[in-house]
Design a protein around this motif. Structure first.
Motif, PDB file in Angstrom:
ATOM      1  N   VAL A  75       0.845  -1.200   0.000  1.00  0.00           N
ATOM      2  CA  VAL A  75       0.000   0.000   0.000  1.00  0.00           C
ATOM      3  C   VAL A  75       0.877   1.246   0.000  1.00  0.00           C
ATOM      4  O   VAL A  75       0.663   2.173  -0.777  1.00  0.00           O
ATOM      5  CB  VAL A  75      -0.945   0.018   1.225  1.00  0.00           C
ATOM      6  N   ARG A  76       1.894   1.235   0.844  1.00  0.00           N
ATOM      7  CA  ARG A  76       2.750   2.415   0.996  1.00  0.00           C
ATOM      8  C   ARG A  76       3.566   2.693  -0.266  1.00  0.00           C
ATOM      9  O   ARG A  76       3.694   3.836  -0.680  1.00  0.00           O
ATOM     10  CB  ARG A  76       3.682   2.205   2.187  1.00  0.00           C
ATOM     11  N   SER A  77       4.076   1.670  -0.889  1.00  0.00           N
ATOM     12  CA  SER A  77       5.022   1.868  -1.989  1.00  0.00           C
ATOM     13  C   SER A  77       4.392   1.862  -3.370  1.00  0.00           C
ATOM     14  O   SER A  77       5.008   2.336  -4.316  1.00  0.00           O
ATOM     15  CB  SER A  77       6.114   0.794  -1.928  1.00  0.00           C
ATOM     16  N   SER A  78       3.184   1.351  -3.507  1.00  0.00           N
ATOM     17  CA  SER A  78       2.610   1.175  -4.845  1.00  0.00           C
ATOM     18  C   SER A  78       1.901   2.404  -5.387  1.00  0.00           C
ATOM     19  O   SER A  78       1.710   2.519  -6.596  1.00  0.00           O
ATOM     20  CB  SER A  78       1.631   0.004  -4.840  1.00  0.00           C
ATOM     21  N   GLY A  79       1.466   3.285  -4.496  1.00  0.00           N
ATOM     22  CA  GLY A  79       0.695   4.438  -4.947  1.00  0.00           C
ATOM     23  C   GLY A  79      -0.764   4.088  -5.218  1.00  0.00           C
ATOM     24  O   GLY A  79      -1.536   4.931  -5.647  1.00  0.00           O
ATOM     25  N   ARG A  80      -1.145   2.840  -4.954  1.00  0.00           N
ATOM     26  CA  ARG A  80      -2.537   2.423  -5.135  1.00  0.00           C
ATOM     27  C   ARG A  80      -3.299   2.614  -3.832  1.00  0.00           C
ATOM     28  O   ARG A  80      -2.710   2.728  -2.767  1.00  0.00           O
ATOM     29  CB  ARG A  80      -2.604   0.960  -5.574  1.00  0.00           C
ATOM     30  N   THR A  81      -4.608   2.626  -3.954  1.00  0.00           N
ATOM     31  CA  THR A  81      -5.433   2.801  -2.767  1.00  0.00           C
ATOM     32  C   THR A  81      -5.478   1.507  -1.960  1.00  0.00           C
ATOM     33  O   THR A  81      -5.198   0.419  -2.477  1.00  0.00           O
ATOM     34  CB  THR A  81      -6.879   3.192  -3.133  1.00  0.00           C
ATOM     35  N   VAL A  82      -5.851   1.650  -0.701  1.00  0.00           N
ATOM     36  CA  VAL A  82      -6.021   0.489   0.163  1.00  0.00           C
ATOM     37  C   VAL A  82      -7.052  -0.458  -0.445  1.00  0.00           C
ATOM     38  O   VAL A  82      -6.868  -1.673  -0.458  1.00  0.00           O
ATOM     39  CB  VAL A  82      -6.432   0.916   1.592  1.00  0.00           C
ATOM     40  N   THR A  83      -8.117   0.088  -0.973  1.00  0.00           N
ATOM     41  CA  THR A  83      -9.175  -0.733  -1.559  1.00  0.00           C
ATOM     42  C   THR A  83      -8.657  -1.549  -2.740  1.00  0.00           C
ATOM     43  O   THR A  83      -8.965  -2.737  -2.857  1.00  0.00           O
ATOM     44  CB  THR A  83     -10.356   0.154  -2.001  1.00  0.00           C
ATOM     45  N   GLU A  84      -7.858  -0.938  -3.599  1.00  0.00           N
ATOM     46  CA  GLU A  84      -7.299  -1.655  -4.750  1.00  0.00           C
ATOM     47  C   GLU A  84      -6.388  -2.797  -4.309  1.00  0.00           C
ATOM     48  O   GLU A  84      -6.477  -3.911  -4.827  1.00  0.00           O
ATOM     49  CB  GLU A  84      -6.526  -0.697  -5.658  1.00  0.00           C
ATOM     50  N   VAL A  85      -5.517  -2.519  -3.362  1.00  0.00           N
ATOM     51  CA  VAL A  85      -4.580  -3.535  -2.883  1.00  0.00           C
ATOM     52  C   VAL A  85      -5.341  -4.649  -2.165  1.00  0.00           C
ATOM     53  O   VAL A  85      -5.061  -5.838  -2.361  1.00  0.00           O
ATOM     54  CB  VAL A  85      -3.502  -2.917  -1.971  1.00  0.00           C
ATOM     55  N   ALA A  86      -6.306  -4.285  -1.342  1.00  0.00           N
ATOM     56  CA  ALA A  86      -7.099  -5.279  -0.617  1.00  0.00           C
ATOM     57  C   ALA A  86      -7.816  -6.205  -1.592  1.00  0.00           C
ATOM     58  O   ALA A  86      -7.833  -7.427  -1.401  1.00  0.00           O
ATOM     59  CB  ALA A  86      -8.103  -4.590   0.297  1.00  0.00           C
ATOM     60  N   ARG A  87      -8.391  -5.647  -2.637  1.00  0.00           N
ATOM     61  CA  ARG A  87      -9.094  -6.452  -3.636  1.00  0.00           C
ATOM     62  C   ARG A  87      -8.122  -7.439  -4.287  1.00  0.00           C
ATOM     63  O   ARG A  87      -8.429  -8.612  -4.462  1.00  0.00           O
ATOM     64  CB  ARG A  87      -9.715  -5.543  -4.695  1.00  0.00           C
ATOM     65  N   GLU A  88      -6.927  -6.956  -4.627  1.00  0.00           N
ATOM     66  CA  GLU A  88      -5.919  -7.814  -5.255  1.00  0.00           C
ATOM     67  C   GLU A  88      -5.490  -8.953  -4.323  1.00  0.00           C
ATOM     68  O   GLU A  88      -5.277 -10.087  -4.762  1.00  0.00           O
ATOM     69  CB  GLU A  88      -4.693  -6.988  -5.632  1.00  0.00           C
ATOM     70  N   LEU A  89      -5.382  -8.664  -3.028  1.00  0.00           N
ATOM     71  CA  LEU A  89      -4.935  -9.660  -2.062  1.00  0.00           C
ATOM     72  C   LEU A  89      -6.063 -10.563  -1.552  1.00  0.00           C
ATOM     73  O   LEU A  89      -5.799 -11.557  -0.888  1.00  0.00           O
ATOM     74  CB  LEU A  89      -4.271  -8.965  -0.864  1.00  0.00           C
ATOM     75  N   GLY A  90      -7.300 -10.170  -1.819  1.00  0.00           N
ATOM     76  CA  GLY A  90      -8.431 -10.971  -1.373  1.00  0.00           C
ATOM     77  C   GLY A  90      -8.764 -10.790   0.093  1.00  0.00           C
ATOM     78  O   GLY A  90      -9.245 -11.719   0.742  1.00  0.00           O
ATOM     79  N   VAL A  91      -8.501  -9.598   0.632  1.00  0.00           N
ATOM     80  CA  VAL A  91      -8.839  -9.284   2.018  1.00  0.00           C
ATOM     81  C   VAL A  91      -9.761  -8.078   2.030  1.00  0.00           C
ATOM     82  O   VAL A  91      -9.863  -7.358   1.040  1.00  0.00           O
ATOM     83  CB  VAL A  91      -7.580  -9.004   2.884  1.00  0.00           C
ATOM     84  N   SER A  92     -10.399  -7.836   3.157  1.00  0.00           N
ATOM     85  CA  SER A  92     -11.288  -6.677   3.221  1.00  0.00           C
ATOM     86  C   SER A  92     -10.456  -5.397   3.336  1.00  0.00           C
ATOM     87  O   SER A  92      -9.380  -5.389   3.944  1.00  0.00           O
ATOM     88  CB  SER A  92     -12.254  -6.781   4.402  1.00  0.00           C
ATOM     89  N   SER A  93     -10.966  -4.338   2.749  1.00  0.00           N
ATOM     90  CA  SER A  93     -10.253  -3.063   2.808  1.00  0.00           C
ATOM     91  C   SER A  93     -10.183  -2.544   4.242  1.00  0.00           C
ATOM     92  O   SER A  93      -9.202  -1.907   4.624  1.00  0.00           O
ATOM     93  CB  SER A  93     -10.895  -2.025   1.885  1.00  0.00           C
ATOM     94  N   GLU A  94     -11.202  -2.844   5.057  1.00  0.00           N
ATOM     95  CA  GLU A  94     -11.173  -2.404   6.452  1.00  0.00           C
ATOM     96  C   GLU A  94     -10.065  -3.100   7.228  1.00  0.00           C
ATOM     97  O   GLU A  94      -9.368  -2.471   8.035  1.00  0.00           O
ATOM     98  CB  GLU A  94     -12.532  -2.644   7.122  1.00  0.00           C
TER      99      GLU A  94
END
Length: 51
Positions: free
Chosen positions: A4-23
């Motif tokens: 999340v910190r290094s990619s410049g993507r939102t938490v929601t985008e990264v969470a979706r990619e990883l299969g976890v909830s954004s919360e």
């Protein structure tokens, strides 16, 4: 959390990619920030991790 910190993507985008909830991911990112702050200030009186 680093992704999340290094990619410049939102938490929601990264969470979706990883299969976890954004919360959940938001909470982990927030805790990682607290932990990093605690590690650098652990020797200061009145600061550090809460038990």
């Amino acid at each position: 959390m680093e992704l999340v910190r290094s990619s410049g993507r939102t938490v929601t985008e990264v969470a979706r990619e990883l299969g976890v909830s954004s919360e959940d991911l938001r909470g982990w990112v927030k805790q990682a920030r607290v932990d990093r702050g605690s590690q650098t200030s652990a020797n200061c009186p009145g600061r550090g991790r809460r038990h």
